[in-house]
Design an enzyme around this catalytic site. Structure first.
Site, PDB file in Angstrom:
ATOM      1  N   TYR A  80      41.862   7.624  12.037  1.00  0.00           N
ATOM      2  CA  TYR A  80      41.776   7.540  13.485  1.00  0.00           C
ATOM      3  C   TYR A  80      42.850   8.096  14.038  1.00  0.00           C
ATOM      4  CZ  TYR A  80      38.595   3.660  12.267  1.00  0.00           C
ATOM      5  OH  TYR A  80      37.579   2.992  11.756  1.00  0.00           O
ATOM      6  N   SER A 151      41.014  -2.062   6.826  1.00  0.00           N
ATOM      7  CA  SER A 151      39.747  -1.358   7.244  1.00  0.00           C
ATOM      8  C   SER A 151      39.597   0.130   6.516  1.00  0.00           C
ATOM      9  CB  SER A 151      39.499  -1.444   8.628  1.00  0.00           C
ATOM     10  OG  SER A 151      38.137  -1.007   8.936  1.00  0.00           O
ATOM     11  N   ASP A 304      34.607 -11.583   8.058  1.00  0.00           N
ATOM     12  CA  ASP A 304      34.446 -10.224   7.769  1.00  0.00           C
ATOM     13  C   ASP A 304      33.198  -9.858   7.364  1.00  0.00           C
ATOM     14  OD1 ASP A 304      35.404  -7.626   8.160  1.00  0.00           O
ATOM     15  OD2 ASP A 304      37.229  -7.587   7.011  1.00  0.00           O
ATOM     16  N   HIS A 339      37.678  -9.399  11.232  1.00  0.00           N
ATOM     17  CA  HIS A 339      38.204  -7.970  10.551  1.00  0.00           C
ATOM     18  C   HIS A 339      39.508  -7.791  11.064  1.00  0.00           C
ATOM     19  CE1 HIS A 339      37.542  -4.241   8.748  1.00  0.00           C
ATOM     20  NE2 HIS A 339      37.838  -3.561   9.740  1.00  0.00           N
TER      21      HIS A 339
END
Length: 628
Positions: A80, A151, A304, A339
């Site tokens: 990201y 994640s 999740d 999550h």
């Protein structure tokens, strides 16, 4: 504002000693946090860390000013946009530096300012290994690195742990299920599948992440210029907004993204694979024959995407004796959050429609205690008496601890799915019973139309473009449908704690050569509210194994064993246990078109008349892990 924050991060200010004890930076504004980081940290932006093939990965290094002696390092690797403008990264770096750590954040290969071509999970066995070697070789490093992330920043850590790099002293993988290929009973290939049924979330996720036409900075640009470009440019592709609630219905599934004008990429490669395709072994997924070599503090969540595989891997890491010290030092925390939302646990916590009381847990404190133990050598920071398993039990709404998962003392209780042949909907006669049905009990029938699938409401999910909100939502709108079989126990007279893996065995038949069977476990409150605890699904063609797809013979009874559900919940007196069975859970899972063909490349479906048998040798049941 992004440039203002970045400017504060880069600003050179007068040197100041680092506080011995980290402050509460949660009260700082984003700008104030960036300013404080600039005050206490030396920052190097967009350093191109060399990989073995010559590709450079853009890396930010944050170190305490005027530190004496070598530093332990916390390493965060990400696909990201977190190098230049991320307020979250600023706070992570601030927390680490204020505690005497170097903090390193790196873009994966092919993402933003890093070179090379993107591959999901970021080459953990090569790029991850080389990054650890580079960090350990720096003059400011003490040679000990802890990997941290949630994640995508956790998933790559799993295959890296199998490499047992000498500098990889500890890891904190949070919500890491998409990094698991196969472990024990679960073969989800990075959550691409559940029970052989593709999940839709990754299709949407890849739309945002996989950018084959991305802009790149020339590889030979000097580091100072590159760092300046990072300050003022983010290389963040601005793709058109998509109405995913409409687009997710597109058929064939294989053209979901190309129909939007997207170039061919990772999605098309993965959607063409079967669950047992050897190509799943060629990427960055962890498989349970790879070994394990790193002490780990796991964070997982009941709501999740893949709580089952995560806890199966936790057990596997404890049982794999490649490295005895690593095996003996596996710890896990499981909360009722969604999550990566561990920081949101607190008093008056609510999941979906369900109030869960005080779920407070200081995850950050535990993470730094863990790193102090393994990266600084402070054994008292994370004492040996720390429970290996800490988990939140819903219903009782309290944290519990155990040395094992499931906890010792769990006994399997089998409950049979029974009816008088009309379990359809909440208004039917389905019941959940401890008594096995007689050989004469009639089966239940329903019609599954893939063009009118059962809607997803809550449960475990994430990252899906707003299609599904995870959590403990009321299932009664679904249970009102005639194509949902509903089996409910009598009200309980005493508390019943269910903690562990929940197995279901279904005896089924169909008019179609292939179809899916979806199962839910539900806690029904005295007022009728039906809180989902877990769900699973299975594609009938894989009932004999993912390597032996076998079509159904219309009308012939077959045994389907969905992958286990996983939870911890106490059914209180007056509550009832409920199981739902149907053949779709959309848009969480791709619809089975019931043809028996290559489902993801087809555009036309057929209606399936499905039957759940529960008489004599064809009894269908669920097995609950009950704590006594």
């Amino acid at each position: 504002m992004k440039r203002l924050v970045a400017a504060f991060v880069i600003a050179l200010t007068a040197a100041a000693p680092v506080a011995a004890v980290a402050q509460d930076y949660g009260r700082y504004s984003d700008t104030a946090a960036a300013s404080e980081l600039a005050r206490i940290a030396e920052v190097e932006m967009a350093v191109m860390t060399p990989m073995r093939d010559g590709v450079g990965l853009a890396t930010n290094v944050y170190r305490p000013r005027d530190a004496t002696g070598p530093l332990p390092t916390i390493f965060w690797k990400t696909p990201y946009n977190e190098l230049a403008y991320s307020a979250a990264t600023t706070r992570r770096a601030l927390g680490a530096v204020s505690r005497g750590y170097a903090f390193v954040v790196q873009n994966e290969r092919g993402r933003y300012f890093s070179g090379g071509d993107y591959e999901i999970l970021g080459y953990p066995q090569t790029d991850g290994y080389d990054a650890l070697s580079w960090i350990a070789a720096q003059p400011w490093s003490n040679g000990k690195v802890g990997t941290l992330g949630c994640s995508s920043s956790a998933e790559w850590q799993l295959a890296l742990a199998a490499q047992n790099h000498p500098a990889h002293a500890a890891m904190v993988p949070q919500a890491s299920g998409a990094g698991i290929g196969k472990v024990g009973r679960f073969q989800e290939q990075g959550n691409w599948y559940t029970g052989g049924v593709p999940r839709n979330l990754f299709f949407i996720w890849l739309y945002g992440v996989d950018n084959p036409l991305r802009a790149q900075i020339p590889a030979d640009m000097d580091q100072a210029t590159r760092a300046r470009i990072v300050r003022y440019n983010d290389l963040d592709a601005d793709k058109p907004d998509i109405d995913w609630k409409t687009q997710i219905k597109h058929l064939p599934v294989s053209e979901l993204l190309s129909s939007l004008g997207e170039p061919r990429g990772t999605f098309e490669e993965l959607i063409a694979r079967e669950p047992n395709d050897p190509a799943w072994r060629e990427g960055g997924l962890y498989h349970d024959d790879m070994g394990w070599g790193v002490p780990a503090l796991w964070f997982n969540s009941w709501y999740d995407v893949s709580i089952g595989p995560n806890l199966e891997l936790f057990n596997h890491a404890r049982q794999t004796r490649q490295d005895g010290e690593a095996a003996d030092n596996q710890y896990v925390v499981v909360g009722p959050n969604n999550h990566c939302a561990f920081a949101r646990l607190g008093p008056d916590f609510k999941s979906g429609d369900r109030d869960l009381g005080d779920a407070s847990f200081d995850s950050e404190a535990l993470v730094y205690a863990w790193f102090d133990r393994w990266l600084k050598g402070e054994r008292q920071a994370f004492p040996a008496s720390t429970p290996h398993v800490q988990y939140f039990t819903m219903g009782e709404n309290r944290w519990q601890s155990s040395e094992h998962w499931p906890p010792r003392g769990v006994r399997t209780v089998r409950m049979y799915l029974r009816s008088d042949g009309a379990a359809n909907s909440l208004n039917g006669d389905g019941r959940l019973s401890l008594e096995a049905p007689p050989a004469t009990e009639a089966p239940d029938r329903y019609r599954y139309d893939p063009m009118n699938p059962v809607q997803t409401i809550g449960g475990g999910d994430c990252c899906n473009g707003g299609l599904v909100t995870a959590g403990a939502f009321d299932q009664r709108p679904i249970e009102a449908r005639n194509d949902v079989l509903v089996y409910t126990s009598e009200p309980l007279t005493e508390p019943l704690e269910v903690t562990g893996f929940i197995e279901a065995v279904l005896k089924v038949s169909s008019s179609a050569p292939d179809t899916d069977f979806a199962v839910k476990l539900v806690d029904v409150a005295p007022d009728g509210t039906a809180y989902i605890l877990g769900d699973t699904i299975f594609r009938a063609r894989y009932r004999d194994g993912y390597d032996r797809p076998t079509l159904l013979v219309p009308g012939q009874v077959a045994t389907v064993r969905p992958t286990p559900m996983t939870t911890s919940n106490t059914f209180q007196p007056g509550h009832r246990i409920r199981v739902e069975v149907t053949s779709s859970n959309f848009p969480k899972f791709v619809r089975n078109l019931n043809t028996g063909g290559a489902n993801e490349t087809e555009s036309e479906g057929v209606v399936a008349d499905n039957v759940l048998h529960h008489a004599g040798d064809d009894a269908s049941y669920i097995e609950l892990p009950v704590v006594y």
